[in-house]
Design a protein around this motif. Structure first.
Motif, PDB file in Angstrom:
ATOM      1  N   SER A 164      22.625  52.407  43.273  1.00  0.00           N
ATOM      2  CA  SER A 164      22.719  53.015  41.946  1.00  0.00           C
ATOM      3  C   SER A 164      23.733  52.262  41.097  1.00  0.00           C
ATOM      4  O   SER A 164      24.560  51.505  41.618  1.00  0.00           O
ATOM      5  CB  SER A 164      23.137  54.485  42.052  1.00  0.00           C
ATOM      6  OG  SER A 164      24.484  54.586  42.505  1.00  0.00           O
ATOM      7  N   LEU A 166      26.215  53.635  39.545  1.00  0.00           N
ATOM      8  CA  LEU A 166      27.537  54.167  39.842  1.00  0.00           C
ATOM      9  C   LEU A 166      28.157  53.479  41.055  1.00  0.00           C
ATOM     10  O   LEU A 166      29.362  53.220  41.090  1.00  0.00           O
ATOM     11  CB  LEU A 166      27.448  55.675  40.070  1.00  0.00           C
ATOM     12  CG  LEU A 166      28.755  56.457  40.116  1.00  0.00           C
ATOM     13  CD1 LEU A 166      29.620  56.202  38.894  1.00  0.00           C
ATOM     14  CD2 LEU A 166      28.480  57.950  40.261  1.00  0.00           C
ATOM     15  N   ASP A 298      33.338  59.376  35.114  1.00  0.00           N
ATOM     16  CA  ASP A 298      32.597  60.632  34.998  1.00  0.00           C
ATOM     17  C   ASP A 298      32.047  60.938  33.609  1.00  0.00           C
ATOM     18  O   ASP A 298      31.210  61.827  33.462  1.00  0.00           O
ATOM     19  CB  ASP A 298      33.462  61.802  35.469  1.00  0.00           C
ATOM     20  CG  ASP A 298      34.726  61.974  34.634  1.00  0.00           C
ATOM     21  OD1 ASP A 298      35.413  60.976  34.370  1.00  0.00           O
ATOM     22  OD2 ASP A 298      35.042  63.121  34.259  1.00  0.00           O
ATOM     23  N   TYR A 300      30.183  58.997  31.782  1.00  0.00           N
ATOM     24  CA  TYR A 300      28.970  58.232  31.525  1.00  0.00           C
ATOM     25  C   TYR A 300      27.928  58.450  32.609  1.00  0.00           C
ATOM     26  O   TYR A 300      28.253  58.735  33.766  1.00  0.00           O
ATOM     27  CB  TYR A 300      29.283  56.733  31.463  1.00  0.00           C
ATOM     28  CG  TYR A 300      30.101  56.305  30.270  1.00  0.00           C
ATOM     29  CD1 TYR A 300      29.492  55.983  29.060  1.00  0.00           C
ATOM     30  CD2 TYR A 300      31.480  56.220  30.351  1.00  0.00           C
ATOM     31  CE1 TYR A 300      30.235  55.582  27.964  1.00  0.00           C
ATOM     32  CE2 TYR A 300      32.247  55.823  29.254  1.00  0.00           C
ATOM     33  CZ  TYR A 300      31.615  55.505  28.061  1.00  0.00           C
ATOM     34  OH  TYR A 300      32.359  55.116  26.977  1.00  0.00           O
ATOM     35  N   ASP A 301      26.665  58.297  32.219  1.00  0.00           N
ATOM     36  CA  ASP A 301      25.579  58.110  33.169  1.00  0.00           C
ATOM     37  C   ASP A 301      25.377  56.613  33.321  1.00  0.00           C
ATOM     38  O   ASP A 301      25.145  55.903  32.326  1.00  0.00           O
ATOM     39  CB  ASP A 301      24.288  58.760  32.659  1.00  0.00           C
ATOM     40  CG  ASP A 301      24.338  60.281  32.700  1.00  0.00           C
ATOM     41  OD1 ASP A 301      24.829  60.825  33.703  1.00  0.00           O
ATOM     42  OD2 ASP A 301      23.897  60.919  31.718  1.00  0.00           O
ATOM     43  N   TRP A 302      25.464  56.123  34.552  1.00  0.00           N
ATOM     44  CA  TRP A 302      25.417  54.696  34.822  1.00  0.00           C
ATOM     45  C   TRP A 302      24.040  54.343  35.397  1.00  0.00           C
ATOM     46  O   TRP A 302      23.695  54.760  36.494  1.00  0.00           O
ATOM     47  CB  TRP A 302      26.512  54.305  35.804  1.00  0.00           C
ATOM     48  CG  TRP A 302      27.900  54.649  35.343  1.00  0.00           C
ATOM     49  CD1 TRP A 302      28.554  55.840  35.509  1.00  0.00           C
ATOM     50  CD2 TRP A 302      28.802  53.796  34.627  1.00  0.00           C
ATOM     51  NE1 TRP A 302      29.806  55.778  34.946  1.00  0.00           N
ATOM     52  CE2 TRP A 302      29.991  54.539  34.392  1.00  0.00           C
ATOM     53  CE3 TRP A 302      28.734  52.484  34.164  1.00  0.00           C
ATOM     54  CZ2 TRP A 302      31.093  54.009  33.730  1.00  0.00           C
ATOM     55  CZ3 TRP A 302      29.825  51.943  33.494  1.00  0.00           C
ATOM     56  CH2 TRP A 302      30.980  52.699  33.288  1.00  0.00           C
ATOM     57  N   LYS A 303      23.284  53.569  34.670  1.00  0.00           N
ATOM     58  CA  LYS A 303      21.927  53.224  35.070  1.00  0.00           C
ATOM     59  C   LYS A 303      21.872  51.776  35.547  1.00  0.00           C
ATOM     60  O   LYS A 303      22.263  50.857  34.824  1.00  0.00           O
ATOM     61  CB  LYS A 303      20.963  53.418  33.893  1.00  0.00           C
ATOM     62  CG  LYS A 303      19.506  53.130  34.239  1.00  0.00           C
ATOM     63  CD  LYS A 303      18.606  53.366  33.026  1.00  0.00           C
ATOM     64  CE  LYS A 303      17.145  53.077  33.362  1.00  0.00           C
ATOM     65  NZ  LYS A 303      16.264  53.283  32.178  1.00  0.00           N
ATOM     66  N   LYS A 355      27.541  60.857  28.453  1.00  0.00           N
ATOM     67  CA  LYS A 355      26.879  62.103  28.810  1.00  0.00           C
ATOM     68  C   LYS A 355      26.913  63.087  27.635  1.00  0.00           C
ATOM     69  O   LYS A 355      27.863  63.085  26.852  1.00  0.00           O
ATOM     70  CB  LYS A 355      27.565  62.734  30.025  1.00  0.00           C
ATOM     71  CG  LYS A 355      27.405  61.970  31.322  1.00  0.00           C
ATOM     72  CD  LYS A 355      28.151  62.673  32.440  1.00  0.00           C
ATOM     73  CE  LYS A 355      27.992  61.943  33.763  1.00  0.00           C
ATOM     74  NZ  LYS A 355      28.764  62.594  34.856  1.00  0.00           N
TER      75      LYS A 355
END
Length: 455
Positions: A164, A166, A298, A300-303, A355
């Motif tokens: 992932s 993250l 925390d 951010y959404d990490w793609k 987020k």
């Protein structure tokens, strides 16, 4: 157990199993690739199809060059000439291997910003003890606290085979940097015309396992300890920043303190996190810009976007040369392009989106992580309007005699105001960098700040 309670119980089990499937370490079969088809740190061992990226064969030898009196390493590639130079005029020819930030810099400074591209060298290597720890991490380390902490982690790089975005971020945050380092360095925040006042720092950090009083049976939640003293100019001299960087920043947020020499007092500094202003940066950097990205992930959404071949800053020994002065390096708009070096390497690309409900000056970030070191080498930062705002470059300069991948100099360019901040300059410094020293936990307490900051 009634029907409602049973449904809740079964639902909890399903959620737990889903969490474990997402956050579990890799299998022993997958981990066996390390040192075989993958390097011990998790990069592809093979080169690319056309040979422009060579296979990894162990990195630079420890005796690849000489160590100068001020600790500067000689350039093992000093005799090489650029293969070609990318400019604003020919950028379209190379755009598939350039980032939006690099293209924006070429457009913003068409007469001066350029990228000299040299032969690629996979020069990074780490000590065998670190490789062993990484192999253990591959099958043992898990994300916890919603991805904001690590469990069963040892030393460096928890996820050499990441699943992932993250996990890639955590590999950067925990990458091997020599265990403990003391150094003097200079930071500059030049005005748009290139004039600047250098800020001098004494900096040191110690990872927890390098403390004399570290207890491996009770490692605690602190990953490393960081202390920064400003020694000049006079208006800032004596100010100190102290950080205890935690592994699980949800369970226990980063602890930070500042000592203000003028006020002669120590105070907590919760603002040294996320997009809080970083001390002595003249407004050109927020707290989590240092080291390309640091702190809790925390917000951010990490793609994970996959891997890509990109021209990145690499083997920048010329930029670190003691033959140069700071005025030679720091120029209007950006660093002097005569002394920067770029090579073609594979990078992991991770896109971070803020987020819903969270706050940060950067609504989106895209980071480019060198596969051979897990160091972020390029980063693009976007504002709330999705406009590219700031572009970061991290100039990799491996410390080959100590087998440490090293981010020597880093720069953060503001495309809007035409200014930037550069830190890590050591060209005129006479004190060699001290690596591998042992410290006490008491050296990194708030009580120790006052004596460190006496003018």
């Amino acid at each position: 157990m009634n029907t409602t309670a049973l449904l809740r119980f079964n639902f909890a089990i399903v959620i737990a199993l889903m969490a474990n499937s997402v956050q579990a370490a890799v299998s022993s079969v997958e981990a066996a690739k390390l040192g075989n088809t993958l390097t011990p740190i998790g990069a592809e061992k093979a080169g690319n199809a056309d040979g422009s990226i060579a296979p990894w064969t162990g990195g630079l030898a420890k005796n690849a060059g000489e160590v100068g009196a001020n600790g500067a390493l000689s350039d093992p590639f000093n005799s090489e000439k650029p293969l070609f130079t990318i400019t604003a005029q020919n950028a379209a020819q190379y755009q598939e291997k350039l980032t939006p930030g690099q293209l924006a810099m070429l457009k913003r400074y068409p007469g001066s910003y350029r990228m000299q591209v040299y032969p690629s060298h996979r020069s990074a290597s780490l000590p065998d003890s670190v490789y062993k720890a990484i192999a253990n991490n591959a099958i043992n380390t898990h994300l916890i606290s919603g991805g904001n902490g690590l469990d069963s982690f040892d030393m460096a790089t928890p996820f050499p085979i990441p699943q992932s975005g993250l996990e890639v971020v955590w590999n950067h945050l925990t990458r091997y940097r020599g265990g403990s380092v003391r150094r003097t360095h200079v930071q500059a925040t030049p005005l748009a015309d290139g004039t600047f006042m250098p800020v001098y720092f004494d900096q040191q950090f110690t990872y927890r396992d390098q403390l004399k009083d570290f207890d491996p049976k009770n490692p605690g939640n602190v990953l490393f300890y960081y202390k920064q003293l400003v020694t000049a100019p006079a208006r800032l001299a004596g100010d100190v920043v102290l950080v205890h960087e935690t592994l699980d920043q949800v369970k226990e947020p980063r602890m930070a303190w500042v000592y203000n020499a003028g006020q002669r007092r120590v105070r907590r500094a919760p603002q040294i996190a996320y997009d809080g202003p970083y001390p002595a940066s003249d407004g050109q950097r927020v707290a989590d810009n240092l080291d390309m990205f640091n702190g809790a992930p925390d917000r951010y959404d990490w793609k994970l976007m996959g891997k890509k071949e990109i021209y990145i800053p690499y083997n920048n020994y010329k930029l670190d040369s003691p033959q140069l002065q700071y005025n030679d390096v720091v120029k209007a708009g950006h660093l002097n392009a005569d002394f920067t070096r770029y090579e073609l390497h594979r990078v992991w690309v991770v896109e971070a989106a803020l987020k819903p409900g969270e706050r940060h000056l950067y609504a989106k970030r895209v980071i480019y992580v060198d596969e051979d070191t897990w160091q972020i080498v390029l980063a693009d930062h976007y504002d709330a309007r999705n406009t590219l705002w700031r572009v970061a470059e991290g100039f990799m300069t491996p410390i080959y005699d100590r087998q440490i991948p090293w981010l020597g100099v880093e720069a953060l360019y503001d495309l809007i105001n035409g200014r930037y901040i550069v830190s890590g300059l050591r060209n005129e410094e006479k004190n060699p960098m001290e690596i591998g020293f042992k410290a006490l936990g008491a050296d990194y307490t708030p009580a120790a700040l006052r004596s460190a900051g006496i003018r």
